[in-house]
Motif scaffolding. Sequence first.
Motif: not given
Length: 348
Positions: A67-69, A71, A83, A86, A116, A133
């Motif tokens: 994920d771009r964040h 995670d 999800t 991380r 996302g 998401r």
Amino acid sequence: MRLRTVLATVTAGLAAASCLTAGPAAAAPARNNACSSSVTLDRFSDALDKTTYRGAYVGNLSALAADRHGDLAALSDRSSLFTLDRRTLRPTGVASLADEHGAALDSEGLAVDRDGTRLVTSETEPSVRRYSRTGRILDRLPVPSSLLVAPAGRATANQTFEGLTLLPDGRTLLASMEYALDGDSAGTVRFQTWRRTGDGPFRLGAQYAYRTDEGLGVPEVQATPDGRLLVLERGFTSGVGNTVRLYLADPRHATDTSKIEHLTGQPGVRPIGKTLLADIAACPSLGATARQPQPNPLLDNIEGMTVTGSDTRGSLRVLLVSDDNENPAQTTRLYFLRVRTESRGTRS
């Protein structure tokens, strides 16, 4: 892939980003855990095996995506999109996926777009859809008629889009068929691309031929930062176990096969070149156990793969996951690899 046995005619013969840890039930890192000169296994984790989250079974995992964040997204082929934290790799969220009519998917491939949203393949038709998401369907990409399951096309049910990856330019999406179309040579699978301009929709792009080792299929494909591909090849022989091999492939000089009806040895067709990085059976077992016969107890039905970053020496950190098919004899296992891809040639 859903509960089915893929019979192979052959037998079996990076760590996640630096912020990721294997969590409970993980093998401790050890020195010299080489699978080959290009691949090292740092550790594995069975922490997710036979667990649930908010009533959803955390298994049947067929794909991973960063994920771009920071995670991870993990896709179950039973229409659940998880999800994962991380650091611990434990679930922090789950969304249910469905098609336009509310029916469940045989969801196999996953990529996270730059905004996302989630791009998800289903083997049923096959299809590629975009989801939010939270699992809301946004749109659906076109698929060439020849890649559809017979009688609409020339594909075989449960042997279609297994892998999905977004290339580093953010404008090219690539899906890998698992096995050959009817009329193509055995072991010659098609990789389909889509291209977009700016923020526009994905439109059909080039298509390429990829030749697997005898008896093996392609469960996953993942782009590297330089635009090449990591390709998993996998098979299963009853009473022997899984064969899983990791290849580095380069599509940049391959022939566009989108207008070639049958791939049966036509002159002038150049498939994607590939180089073996490692046979996963050659990795150290690190104390892993198997519930069914395997050439190496570390092995299971590996289906998912994502690149999570690189280490200080430039090796890619690659995370693999196995699909346990919700079967007591199989394991949901995460594998933390470091993969060197520099100075590699290719072979057809």
